[in-house]
Design a protein around this motif. Structure first.
Motif, PDB file in Angstrom:
ATOM      1  N   UNK A  45       0.910  -1.333   0.165  1.00 41.80           N
ATOM      2  CA  UNK A  45       0.081  -0.017   0.011  1.00 41.80           C
ATOM      3  C   UNK A  45       0.764   1.189  -0.178  1.00 41.80           C
ATOM      4  N   UNK A  46       1.909   1.184   0.798  1.00 45.39           N
ATOM      5  CA  UNK A  46       2.822   2.284   0.674  1.00 45.39           C
ATOM      6  C   UNK A  46       3.427   2.682  -0.495  1.00 45.39           C
ATOM      7  N   UNK A  47       3.868   1.499  -1.185  1.00 50.20           N
ATOM      8  CA  UNK A  47       4.560   1.609  -2.321  1.00 50.20           C
ATOM      9  C   UNK A  47       3.486   2.023  -3.672  1.00 50.20           C
ATOM     10  N   UNK A  48       2.145   1.613  -3.457  1.00 47.30           N
ATOM     11  CA  UNK A  48       1.247   2.394  -4.531  1.00 47.30           C
ATOM     12  C   UNK A  48       1.025   3.606  -4.255  1.00 47.30           C
ATOM     13  N   UNK A  49       0.681   4.045  -2.997  1.00 50.67           N
ATOM     14  CA  UNK A  49       0.359   5.552  -2.388  1.00 50.67           C
ATOM     15  C   UNK A  49       1.624   6.393  -2.907  1.00 50.67           C
ATOM     16  N   UNK A  50       2.767   5.972  -2.828  1.00 48.56           N
ATOM     17  CA  UNK A  50       3.976   6.785  -3.112  1.00 48.56           C
ATOM     18  C   UNK A  50       4.293   6.818  -4.921  1.00 48.56           C
TER      19      UNK A  50
END
Length: 240
Positions: free
Chosen positions: A204-209
């Motif tokens: 989720x962090x990678x997608x949001x970034x």
């Protein structure tokens, strides 16, 4: 609030990531072959989750995806998780062909339809769970590593095409190492197993970034970097 479609949300990483997106307040369209297994997600936010039965290997999968998008009221993020994989040291034909059908044909069918939707819409974000297995040809799982390499290159090619066409479509290729899910259940012991909930948070962090490529986690980033540097003569004599 984003409108997010997740293909392969009935178990494993698809379900874990779906739960995080639900907790963040997004609207979700979740799909899998067995829709009954998606009801747990539906119960977490009945007014924000819609479900659908989609088999990525079926000819009508793209049409069913469009129907799910319509029911959701649109799509901002498409997250593809579906896939199969087994060790196949004896090269059993059914395992190889089923893996190619799901991870190759199914992936292309669904990612392609999401791409066409976003091209029509004018923007969007495509994320896919691939694997570090695409880094090099892995002897214990030939079709799995080959199809994962195909997925890596396909996303890279679409990203280049989208830029050439001046389409505002972002891509995130998520490459985890061995995650402790049902996909890896069995007698074989995999090294450096990752916790699904921790991996989900990193996804989720990678997608949001808006990351282009995310290898999960740091240990596997080092391992794959070393793999890439091994000459072919050394690689083919490596025992895995």
């Amino acid at each position: 609030m984003k409108k997010i479609v997740i293909i392969g949300a009935s178990s494993g990483m698809g379900m874990e990531v779906a739960r995080l997106f639900i907790a963040q307040g997004h609207r979700l369209g979740v799909a899998a072959r067995r829709e009954d297994r998606l009801q747990a997600l539906k119960q977490e936010a009945p007014d924000r989750v819609v479900t659908a039965t989609i088999d990525v290997t079926a000819d009508d999968a793209a049409t069913r995806l469009r129907s799910l998008i319509d029911e959701l009221g649109g799509m901002d993020l498409f997250f593809y998780v579906s896939g199969i994989g087994k060790q196949n040291r004896s090269l059993t034909p059914d395992i190889e062909l089923n893996t190619v059908n799901t991870n190759g044909m199914g992936f292309t069918r669904m990612i392609g339809e999401a791409y066409r939707y976003f091209a029509e819409q004018g923007s969007g974000h495509i994320a896919a769970l691939t694997s570090i297995a695409g880094t090099k040809g892995l002897g214990p799982a030939p079709s799995y590593s080959a199809t994962k390499a195909m997925q890596n290159v396909y996303l890279q090619a679409l990203e280049q095409q989208a830029n050439a066409r001046k389409l505002n479509i972002r891509f995130t290729d998520i490459r985890p190492g061995f995650v402790n899910t049902d996909l890896l259940a069995g007698d074989f012991h995999y090294p450096i197993m990752l916790d699904p909930k921790k991996v989900a948070r990193k996804i989720v962090s990678a997608i949001n970034a808006n990351r282009h490529v995310a290898v999960i986690d740091w240990k596997y980033a080092i391992i794959t970097a070393l793999w890439r540097r091994l000459p072919r003569p050394l690689w083919r004599h490596l025992r895995l």
